[in-house]
Design a protein around this motif. Structure first.
Motif, PDB file in Angstrom:
ATOM      1  N   ASP A 102     -42.541  13.410 -57.816  1.00  0.00           N
ATOM      2  CA  ASP A 102     -43.127  13.669 -59.125  1.00  0.00           C
ATOM      3  C   ASP A 102     -42.508  14.975 -59.620  1.00  0.00           C
ATOM      4  O   ASP A 102     -42.823  16.054 -59.128  1.00  0.00           O
ATOM      5  N   ARG A 159     -54.807   5.349 -57.470  1.00  0.00           N
ATOM      6  CA  ARG A 159     -54.282   6.612 -56.944  1.00  0.00           C
ATOM      7  C   ARG A 159     -53.564   6.384 -55.613  1.00  0.00           C
ATOM      8  O   ARG A 159     -52.543   7.014 -55.323  1.00  0.00           O
ATOM      9  N   MET A 197     -50.087   5.156 -56.199  1.00  0.00           N
ATOM     10  CA  MET A 197     -49.210   6.253 -56.598  1.00  0.00           C
ATOM     11  C   MET A 197     -48.788   7.064 -55.379  1.00  0.00           C
ATOM     12  O   MET A 197     -47.618   7.443 -55.234  1.00  0.00           O
ATOM     13  N   THR A 198     -49.715   7.316 -54.490  1.00  0.00           N
ATOM     14  CA  THR A 198     -49.393   8.030 -53.248  1.00  0.00           C
ATOM     15  C   THR A 198     -48.366   7.250 -52.445  1.00  0.00           C
ATOM     16  O   THR A 198     -47.392   7.812 -51.931  1.00  0.00           O
ATOM     17  N   HIS A 249     -52.912  11.057 -60.754  1.00  0.00           N
ATOM     18  CA  HIS A 249     -52.756  10.941 -59.314  1.00  0.00           C
ATOM     19  C   HIS A 249     -53.762  11.781 -58.530  1.00  0.00           C
ATOM     20  O   HIS A 249     -54.455  11.278 -57.643  1.00  0.00           O
ATOM     21  N   GLN A 250     -53.868  13.057 -58.846  1.00  0.00           N
ATOM     22  CA  GLN A 250     -54.751  13.950 -58.107  1.00  0.00           C
ATOM     23  C   GLN A 250     -55.804  14.549 -59.041  1.00  0.00           C
ATOM     24  O   GLN A 250     -55.683  14.467 -60.263  1.00  0.00           O
TER      25      GLN A 250
END
Length: 257
Positions: free
Chosen positions: A184, A171, A174-175, A149-150
């Motif tokens: 998460d 990504r 996911m955000t 994700h990050q």
């Protein structure tokens, strides 16, 4: 209550590399696996008699597939996103008294991103599915989500931008999922912990040097965040190119389940 998720990258191979020992030692209440890569009748797990077993096999032999082993008998079980079972065996949903459990193996966009458009469409359907469940009961979803994700979730962020599993599109989905009301669990407890990953390439020395990606998750409905006791990643466990991830929730969540 202890939950475990592990992409075993072929259960038969993983059993030969210590899966049963880990399964017994961790003593999970619910144990989810992805990439079983087998069909019904191709493995015997009679040693897990205290667990209810649920399998979603892919139509294509040696590909994909998910399974859930649970000490707590579910109220209902559903396979796939839609009413009919999806051919790649990617999702199993168990309904318990107090929550839904969704075990998922998210499609890979492929190295050349040839499946990115399909991945984006799948992500939209999956988000809608979780949101509909969340209206009824809190949701715990786990599995290989095939996205870091990050930048903190990947060893070499700069060199992997636009690569499968770290594209802005993946990504962003996911955000979007997290912003829609999910947490998460690992980052909830450890927002700044670095160099903790759940997948490593099979290329030489990659795992030894911990050049990894965190792409395996436990996500929970935001209203369950206060029930999280711990979230861990068992990086030292071998047997697959992924390692197990663990979520511990307050036992009161399963009362009546």
């Amino acid at each position: 209550m202890k939950l475990v998720s592990w992409n075993v990258n072929g259960l038969r191979a993983c059993v030969n590399k210590g899966f049963n020992d880990y399964f017994k030692a961790i003593d999970a209440d619910i144990f989810c696996i992805q990439e079983t890569k087998l069909q019904e009748g191709q493995i015997n797990l009679d040693q897990m008699k205290e667990y209810h077993q649920y399998w979603n096999y892919a139509e294509k032999k040696g590909y994909s597939g998910t399974a859930v082993f649970t000490k707590i008998k579910p109220l209902s079980v559903r396979y796939g996103l839609e009413a009919d079972q999806e051919p790649e065996g990617r999702i199993i949903t168990l309904e318990f008294e107090s929550f839904y459990l969704v075990n998922v193996y998210t499609p890979n966009a492929k190295r050349d991103l040839s499946r990115l458009d399909y991945r984006m469409e799948w992500e939209e359907r999956f988000l809608g599915y979780l949101q509909e469940l969340d209206k009824l009961k809190p949701v715990v979803t786990c599995g290989d989500l095939n996205v870091a994700h990050q930048e903190i979730d990947i060893k070499n962020a700069k060199s992997n931008h636009n690569n499968s599993g770290f594209t802005p599109q993946e990504r962003g989905k996911m955000t979007q999922l997290l912003e829609s009301g999910f947490v998460d669990s690992f980052r909830y407890l450890y927002p700044d912990r670095e160099d903790v990953y759940s997948w490593w390439s099979y290329m030489p020395k990659v795992r030894e040097r911990n050049v990894g990606w965190r792409i395996d998750y436990f996500l929970v409905s935001s209203r369950l965040a206060s029930s999280i006791i711990d979230a861990q990643i068992d990086c030292h466990i071998m047997g697959s190119d992924h390692c197990p991830v663990i979520l511990e929730l307050e036992d009161q969540l399963t009362q009546g389940a």
